[in-house]
Write an enzyme that holds these catalytic residues in place. Structure first.
Site, mmCIF file in Angstrom:
data_model
loop_
_atom_site.group_PDB
_atom_site.id
_atom_site.type_symbol
_atom_site.label_atom_id
_atom_site.label_comp_id
_atom_site.label_asym_id
_atom_site.label_seq_id
_atom_site.Cartn_x
_atom_site.Cartn_y
_atom_site.Cartn_z
ATOM 1 C CB SER A 172 -0.835 0.044 1.306
ATOM 2 O OG SER A 172 -1.922 -1.087 1.115
HETATM 3 N N1 SAH Z 1 -0.018 -5.267 4.338
HETATM 4 C C1 SAH Z 1 0.491 -5.711 2.939
HETATM 5 C C2 SAH Z 1 -0.707 -5.366 1.911
HETATM 6 C C3 SAH Z 1 -0.547 -6.507 0.967
HETATM 7 S S1 SAH Z 1 -1.898 -6.311 -0.253
HETATM 8 C C4 SAH Z 1 1.464 -4.948 2.630
HETATM 9 O O1 SAH Z 1 1.998 -3.792 3.433
HETATM 10 O O2 SAH Z 1 2.371 -5.222 1.665
HETATM 11 C C5 SAH Z 1 -3.311 -7.374 0.778
HETATM 12 C C6 SAH Z 1 -2.678 -8.894 0.735
HETATM 13 O O3 SAH Z 1 -3.954 -9.337 1.550
HETATM 14 C C7 SAH Z 1 -2.467 -9.425 -0.252
HETATM 15 O O4 SAH Z 1 -1.165 -9.883 -0.005
HETATM 16 C C8 SAH Z 1 -3.584 -10.490 -0.556
HETATM 17 O O5 SAH Z 1 -3.036 -11.825 -0.663
HETATM 18 C C9 SAH Z 1 -3.941 -10.661 1.073
HETATM 19 N N2 SAH Z 1 -5.227 -11.364 1.239
HETATM 20 C C10 SAH Z 1 -6.263 -11.072 0.471
HETATM 21 N N3 SAH Z 1 -7.179 -11.710 0.994
HETATM 22 C C11 SAH Z 1 -6.907 -12.469 2.140
HETATM 23 C C12 SAH Z 1 -7.316 -13.606 3.213
HETATM 24 N N4 SAH Z 1 -8.541 -13.869 3.196
HETATM 25 N N5 SAH Z 1 -6.524 -13.852 4.023
HETATM 26 C C13 SAH Z 1 -5.311 -13.219 4.291
HETATM 27 N N6 SAH Z 1 -4.723 -12.663 3.370
HETATM 28 C C14 SAH Z 1 -5.706 -12.180 2.436
#
Ligand code: SAH
Length: 205
Positions: A52
């Site tokens: 993000s």
């Molecule tokens: N906090 C992260 C943001 C990554 S984007 C950072 O700082 O890089 C959001 C993430 O949520 C992705 O990696 C995606 O695979 C994950 N995600 C989506 N649905 C999910 C679920 N049900 N359980 C765990 N992770 C999930």
């Protein structure tokens, strides 16, 4: 990054600002993107996911109001960047990621940075992390059609949950607060996140 994108836009909590100064964001993206790692936008991290925008990470983190004695759950480890920020601010951070390929990369960098207060798990985080519950703070870093009930159930009293809720193109950042046995909800403005995919989120497609 901290001065221009975060502090100037109203993030004033000194502990949050310090956390952002301590975590080297470039290490959480591929080397080819290092020159853009401190820019004002999200970046790809593989598997169709993104790290993000720094300001959004800061806004959500500040809203958790961490004082320094909380147990925190993050849903959506992704690159591990938000996880590291949380680990600067709280003694215990549990983080769940559903994509197999992303977790080892995050684990590797978080170990290199010597965090010892992070637990990672490969799972559908819309179910929370039952064996570690309750949590004083929960942060969901992917957008959901609604607030997953298991996350509300695993929220301590007092406790705070931050989650983007909406359709797949735009969401509102929702803050769910549990206090003195009651739950209430506040909206905190528009955001855009990748999809929260799981039993209590979007169907995989
Ligand atoms: N906090 C992260 C943001 C990554 S984007 C950072 O700082 O890089 C959001 C993430 O949520 C992705 O990696 C995606 O695979 C994950 N995600 C989506 N649905 C999910 C679920 N049900 N359980 C765990 N992770 C999930």
């Amino acid at each position: 990054m901290v001065a221009h994108q975060i502090e100037q836009r109203g993030i004033k909590n000194p502990r949050v600002l310090e956390a952002f100064r301590n975590v080297p964001r470039h290490l959480f993206v591929e080397e080819a993107l290092w020159d853009q790692a401190y820019s004002d936008f999200p970046l790809p991290i593989g598997s169709g996911q993104t790290i993000s925008q720094p300001y959004v990470v800061a806004l959500m983190t500040q809203q958790l109001g961490l004082k320094g004695d909380e147990k925190v759950l993050e849903v959506g480890t992704g690159s591990g960047y938000q996880t590291a920020i949380l680990a600067e601010l709280a003694p215990v951070v549990c983080s769940v990621e559903r994509i197999h390929a992303l977790l080892p990369k995050a684990r590797n960098i978080l170990e290199k940075l010597k965090y010892t207060n992070i637990m990672l798990k490969l799972d559908d985080g819309t179910w929370g992390w039952q064996s570690e519950a309750p949590f004083d703070a929960i942060i969901v870093t992917a957008g959901s059609p609604s607030v997953p009930q298991p996350l509300i159930d695993q929220l301590n009293d007092p406790g705070v949950l931050i989650i983007p809720v909406g359709d797949e193109y735009s969401q509102v950042l929702v803050k769910v607060i549990r206090s003195q046995g009651k739950i209430h909800q506040e909206d905190m403005g528009g955001v855009r996140f990748v999809k929260l995919v799981g039993d209590h989120g979007w169907n995989p497609s």
